[in-house]
Design a protein around this motif. Structure first.
Motif, PDB file in Angstrom:
ATOM      1  N   SER A  48      23.012  17.378  26.763  1.00 36.70           N
ATOM      2  CA  SER A  48      22.825  17.502  28.209  1.00 36.70           C
ATOM      3  C   SER A  48      22.433  18.927  28.603  1.00 36.70           C
ATOM      4  O   SER A  48      22.829  19.910  27.977  1.00 36.70           O
ATOM      5  N   TYR A  49      21.668  18.989  29.675  1.00 42.93           N
ATOM      6  CA  TYR A  49      21.225  20.247  30.273  1.00 42.93           C
ATOM      7  C   TYR A  49      22.452  21.099  30.605  1.00 42.93           C
ATOM      8  O   TYR A  49      22.472  22.308  30.395  1.00 42.93           O
ATOM      9  N   GLU A  50      23.500  20.444  31.067  1.00 42.83           N
ATOM     10  CA  GLU A  50      24.725  21.138  31.468  1.00 42.83           C
ATOM     11  C   GLU A  50      25.363  21.883  30.280  1.00 42.83           C
ATOM     12  O   GLU A  50      25.748  23.055  30.407  1.00 42.83           O
ATOM     13  N   ILE A  51      25.448  21.212  29.149  1.00 44.00           N
ATOM     14  CA  ILE A  51      26.042  21.839  27.954  1.00 44.00           C
ATOM     15  C   ILE A  51      25.227  23.073  27.560  1.00 44.00           C
ATOM     16  O   ILE A  51      25.779  24.136  27.236  1.00 44.00           O
ATOM     17  N   ILE A  52      23.903  22.948  27.621  1.00 47.29           N
ATOM     18  CA  ILE A  52      23.022  24.056  27.200  1.00 47.29           C
ATOM     19  C   ILE A  52      23.111  25.209  28.214  1.00 47.29           C
ATOM     20  O   ILE A  52      23.207  26.381  27.838  1.00 47.29           O
ATOM     21  N   GLU A  53      23.083  24.860  29.497  1.00 43.65           N
ATOM     22  CA  GLU A  53      23.122  25.914  30.526  1.00 43.65           C
ATOM     23  C   GLU A  53      24.451  26.671  30.513  1.00 43.65           C
ATOM     24  O   GLU A  53      24.500  27.875  30.719  1.00 43.65           O
ATOM     25  N   LYS A  54      25.540  25.947  30.235  1.00 45.52           N
ATOM     26  CA  LYS A  54      26.863  26.611  30.197  1.00 45.52           C
ATOM     27  C   LYS A  54      26.894  27.680  29.109  1.00 45.52           C
ATOM     28  O   LYS A  54      27.440  28.773  29.294  1.00 45.52           O
ATOM     29  N   VAL A  55      26.298  27.362  27.973  1.00 45.02           N
ATOM     30  CA  VAL A  55      26.342  28.315  26.866  1.00 45.02           C
ATOM     31  C   VAL A  55      25.455  29.528  27.171  1.00 45.02           C
ATOM     32  O   VAL A  55      25.802  30.675  26.864  1.00 45.02           O
ATOM     33  N   LYS A  56      24.324  29.283  27.837  1.00 45.19           N
ATOM     34  CA  LYS A  56      23.451  30.415  28.208  1.00 45.19           C
ATOM     35  C   LYS A  56      24.145  31.301  29.248  1.00 45.19           C
ATOM     36  O   LYS A  56      24.051  32.522  29.201  1.00 45.19           O
ATOM     37  N   LYS A  57      24.856  30.657  30.157  1.00 43.54           N
ATOM     38  CA  LYS A  57      25.578  31.421  31.189  1.00 43.54           C
ATOM     39  C   LYS A  57      26.597  32.348  30.523  1.00 43.54           C
ATOM     40  O   LYS A  57      26.725  33.526  30.881  1.00 43.54           O
ATOM     41  N   GLU A  58      27.319  31.814  29.535  1.00 43.82           N
ATOM     42  CA  GLU A  58      28.302  32.654  28.819  1.00 43.82           C
ATOM     43  C   GLU A  58      27.584  33.810  28.116  1.00 43.82           C
ATOM     44  O   GLU A  58      28.102  34.922  28.072  1.00 43.82           O
ATOM     45  N   GLY A  59      26.403  33.533  27.580  1.00 45.25           N
ATOM     46  CA  GLY A  59      25.623  34.586  26.913  1.00 45.25           C
ATOM     47  C   GLY A  59      25.233  35.676  27.898  1.00 45.25           C
ATOM     48  O   GLY A  59      25.446  36.877  27.645  1.00 45.25           O
ATOM     49  N   PHE A  60      24.689  35.293  29.042  1.00 44.30           N
ATOM     50  CA  PHE A  60      24.300  36.285  30.059  1.00 44.30           C
ATOM     51  C   PHE A  60      25.519  37.082  30.537  1.00 44.30           C
ATOM     52  O   PHE A  60      25.441  38.289  30.728  1.00 44.30           O
ATOM     53  N   ASN A  61      26.633  36.396  30.742  1.00 47.26           N
ATOM     54  CA  ASN A  61      27.863  37.098  31.180  1.00 47.26           C
ATOM     55  C   ASN A  61      28.232  38.178  30.181  1.00 47.26           C
ATOM     56  O   ASN A  61      28.554  39.305  30.550  1.00 47.26           O
ATOM     57  N   PHE A  62      28.179  37.807  28.895  1.00 47.29           N
ATOM     58  CA  PHE A  62      28.585  38.764  27.861  1.00 47.29           C
ATOM     59  C   PHE A  62      27.657  39.979  27.848  1.00 47.29           C
ATOM     60  O   PHE A  62      28.127  41.127  27.888  1.00 47.29           O
ATOM     61  N   PHE A  63      26.338  39.752  27.807  1.00 50.32           N
ATOM     62  CA  PHE A  63      25.430  40.905  27.685  1.00 50.32           C
ATOM     63  C   PHE A  63      25.377  41.742  28.959  1.00 50.32           C
ATOM     64  O   PHE A  63      24.972  42.904  28.918  1.00 50.32           O
ATOM     65  N   GLY A  64      25.845  41.161  30.061  1.00 51.76           N
ATOM     66  CA  GLY A  64      25.885  41.918  31.317  1.00 51.76           C
ATOM     67  C   GLY A  64      27.050  42.896  31.375  1.00 51.76           C
ATOM     68  O   GLY A  64      27.154  43.703  32.308  1.00 51.76           O
ATOM     69  N   LYS A  65      27.935  42.865  30.391  1.00 53.49           N
ATOM     70  CA  LYS A  65      29.114  43.752  30.420  1.00 53.49           C
ATOM     71  C   LYS A  65      28.764  45.176  30.000  1.00 53.49           C
ATOM     72  O   LYS A  65      27.714  45.417  29.413  1.00 53.49           O
ATOM     73  N   GLU A  66      29.696  46.061  30.246  1.00 53.82           N
ATOM     74  CA  GLU A  66      29.539  47.454  29.789  1.00 53.82           C
ATOM     75  C   GLU A  66      29.607  47.486  28.263  1.00 53.82           C
ATOM     76  O   GLU A  66      30.290  46.644  27.651  1.00 53.82           O
ATOM     77  N   MET A  67      28.954  48.499  27.678  1.00 51.51           N
ATOM     78  CA  MET A  67      28.898  48.616  26.211  1.00 51.51           C
ATOM     79  C   MET A  67      30.292  48.598  25.565  1.00 51.51           C
ATOM     80  O   MET A  67      30.503  47.910  24.564  1.00 51.51           O
ATOM     81  N   PHE A  68      31.244  49.320  26.156  1.00 51.76           N
ATOM     82  CA  PHE A  68      32.562  49.400  25.509  1.00 51.76           C
ATOM     83  C   PHE A  68      33.240  48.032  25.487  1.00 51.76           C
ATOM     84  O   PHE A  68      33.947  47.690  24.539  1.00 51.76           O
ATOM     85  N   GLU A  69      32.967  47.232  26.529  1.00 56.01           N
ATOM     86  CA  GLU A  69      33.586  45.890  26.564  1.00 56.01           C
ATOM     87  C   GLU A  69      32.963  44.979  25.511  1.00 56.01           C
ATOM     88  O   GLU A  69      33.653  44.198  24.864  1.00 56.01           O
ATOM     89  N   LYS A  70      31.620  45.110  25.353  1.00 52.57           N
ATOM     90  CA  LYS A  70      30.938  44.270  24.358  1.00 52.57           C
ATOM     91  C   LYS A  70      31.431  44.617  22.955  1.00 52.57           C
ATOM     92  O   LYS A  70      31.584  43.753  22.098  1.00 52.57           O
ATOM     93  N   SER A  71      31.704  45.902  22.743  1.00 52.65           N
ATOM     94  CA  SER A  71      32.156  46.332  21.414  1.00 52.65           C
ATOM     95  C   SER A  71      33.525  45.746  21.050  1.00 52.65           C
ATOM     96  O   SER A  71      33.885  45.692  19.877  1.00 52.65           O
ATOM     97  N   LEU A  72      34.273  45.312  22.071  1.00 50.73           N
ATOM     98  CA  LEU A  72      35.582  44.712  21.774  1.00 50.73           C
ATOM     99  C   LEU A  72      35.440  43.442  20.934  1.00 50.73           C
ATOM    100  O   LEU A  72      36.382  43.016  20.263  1.00 50.73           O
ATOM    101  N   ALA A  73      34.233  42.834  20.972  1.00 50.47           N
ATOM    102  CA  ALA A  73      33.998  41.628  20.158  1.00 50.47           C
ATOM    103  C   ALA A  73      33.895  41.978  18.682  1.00 50.47           C
ATOM    104  O   ALA A  73      33.680  41.092  17.855  1.00 50.47           O
ATOM    105  N   GLY A  74      34.038  43.259  18.349  1.00 49.52           N
ATOM    106  CA  GLY A  74      33.925  43.704  16.954  1.00 49.52           C
ATOM    107  C   GLY A  74      32.490  44.067  16.687  1.00 49.52           C
ATOM    108  O   GLY A  74      31.590  43.315  17.043  1.00 49.52           O
ATOM    109  N   GLN A  75      32.270  45.228  16.079  1.00 49.73           N
ATOM    110  CA  GLN A  75      30.895  45.677  15.824  1.00 49.73           C
ATOM    111  C   GLN A  75      30.404  45.047  14.528  1.00 49.73           C
ATOM    112  O   GLN A  75      31.052  45.194  13.491  1.00 49.73           O
TER     113      GLN A  75
END
Ligand SMILES: C=C1C[C@]23C[C@@]1(O)CC[C@H]2[C@@]12CC[C@H](O)[C@@](C)(C(=O)O1)[C@H]2[C@@H]3C(=O)O
Ligand code: AKG
Ligand code: FE2
Length: 315
Positions: A48-75
């Motif tokens: 479904s379009y919904e399943i795909i869009e939800k995952v892209k939304k999470e992707g955009f949310n993540f890359f929109g964060k500050e660098m130090f926050e993204k690094s918390l995901a482990g480098q």
């Protein structure tokens, strides 16, 4: 479908597989596309379009964060490729104009890791795991259709590798910021090492495949479809009938591009060898038997663009 020597493929006539077509037509068309290009597009795939869009939304949310926050995901590093990466790809000095988040596709790993990735970790984890479940099922379906189209008796011989709960499959988010005037190399030329990779993106172009004469074909973005790459493992398992497709991603000069790729991989200890039906074309196996762990260990010592299969060829 005409052969590439008669009608060279271009952006407008890339093989498109409609999963609602009759099964025998679909399986033959997929095999033809894999033999000719190692690449095809899937429409009416049932996710479904919904399943795909939800995952892209999470992707955009993540890359929109500050660098130090993204690094918390482990480098992502030379000792552990998983986690957040910026420009560095792999451990051998390959660079690209991108940011990425590379994760194992195990549901328990996603659930645990999500705490470091999102402020709403349960929302992240359920969106990603729902997506992984759906793309895994689609990958398995395509692998069964491939086995059928190749007249292999055991039609789950390829899909079993991906279905196994120990499979080493990955999910990757790539984010390409716009690069002012020109398109630049976001992710350099390579083949994917796994069996099949399923790519979706936002509505921004940038992905390209290479054909025999070294020409690059731009692949138009289609957020409703999946683009499927044949990987090195499927080349081995079909004894060279299919070739893994060389591809790359360029940045866009005005818009950010987000891609999400599922890499369907075998379990680490799975033994990789072509089924008997695949040996009849030349009478012997082009590659020696090896484990995915051995192959993985080898490719992580290599540069992105290197051909990874030469080392595994039979004399
Ligand atoms: C330079 C490298 C990055 C890569 C591992 C490698 O040593 C060679 C293959 C690269 C690749 C391409 C497809 C996938 O994006 C990836 C995760 C994979 O399995 O192989 C990457 C690896 C990576 O970025 O870690
Ligand atoms: O981001 C893309 O469009 C392609 C990236 C890619 O080929 C990869 O991550 O292996
Ligand atoms: Fe790739």
């Amino acid at each position: 479908m005409a052969t590439s020597s008669q009608t060279p493929f271009g952006s407008q006539n890339l093989p498109t597989i409609n999963l609602l077509d009759p099964r025998s037509i679909v399986s033959n068309e997929i095999v033809e596309a894999c033999v000719e290009l190692g690449f095809f597009k899937v429409i009416n795939h049932g996710i479904s379009y919904e399943i795909i869009e939800k995952v892209k939304k999470e992707g955009f949310n993540f890359f929109g964060k500050e660098m130090f926050e993204k690094s918390l995901a482990g480098q992502a590093s030379s000792t552990n490729p998983l986690g957040y990466g910026y420009k560095n790809i792999g451990s051998r000095g390959d660079m690209g104009e991108l940011e990425y988040l590379l994760l194992s596709a195990h549901p328990s790993y996603i659930a645990e890791k999500s705490i470091t990735i999102s402020n709403d970790s349960s929302q992240f984890s359920s969106a990603i795991n729902e997506y992984i479940k759906a793309v895994n099922a689609l990958t398995c379906k395509l692998l069964v259709l491939i086995a059928e189209g190749l007249n292999i008796q055991d039609t789950s011989v390829f899909s079993r590798l991906i279905m196994d709960e120990d499979s080493d499959s990955l999910i990757r988010f790539n984010y390409y910021s716009p690069t002012s005037n020109n398109a630049e190399i976001g992710f350099g030329e390579h083949t994917d090492p796994q069996l099949l990779s399923l790519l979706t993106s936002n509505d921004v172009d940038g992905f390209q495949i290479s054909v025999q004469n070294d020409e690059w074909i731009p692949v138009p973005a289609d957020p409703n479809a999946f683009w499927v790459n044949v990987g090195d493992m499927l080349q081995v398992l079909t004894n060279g009938r299919f070739s893994s497709v060389r591809h790359r991603a360029l940045t866009n000069s005005s818009k950010p591009r987000l891609s999400v790729i599922y890499f369907g991989a075998p379990p680490l200890l799975a033994s990789i060898s072509a089924p008997p039906e695949m040996l009849s074309n030349i009478g012997y196996s082009l590659y020696r038997t090896f484990t995915w762990a051995e192959f993985k260990d080898n490719f992580y010592r290599q540069r992105l663009t290197e051909g990874r299969l030469n080392y595994f060829k039979n004399e």
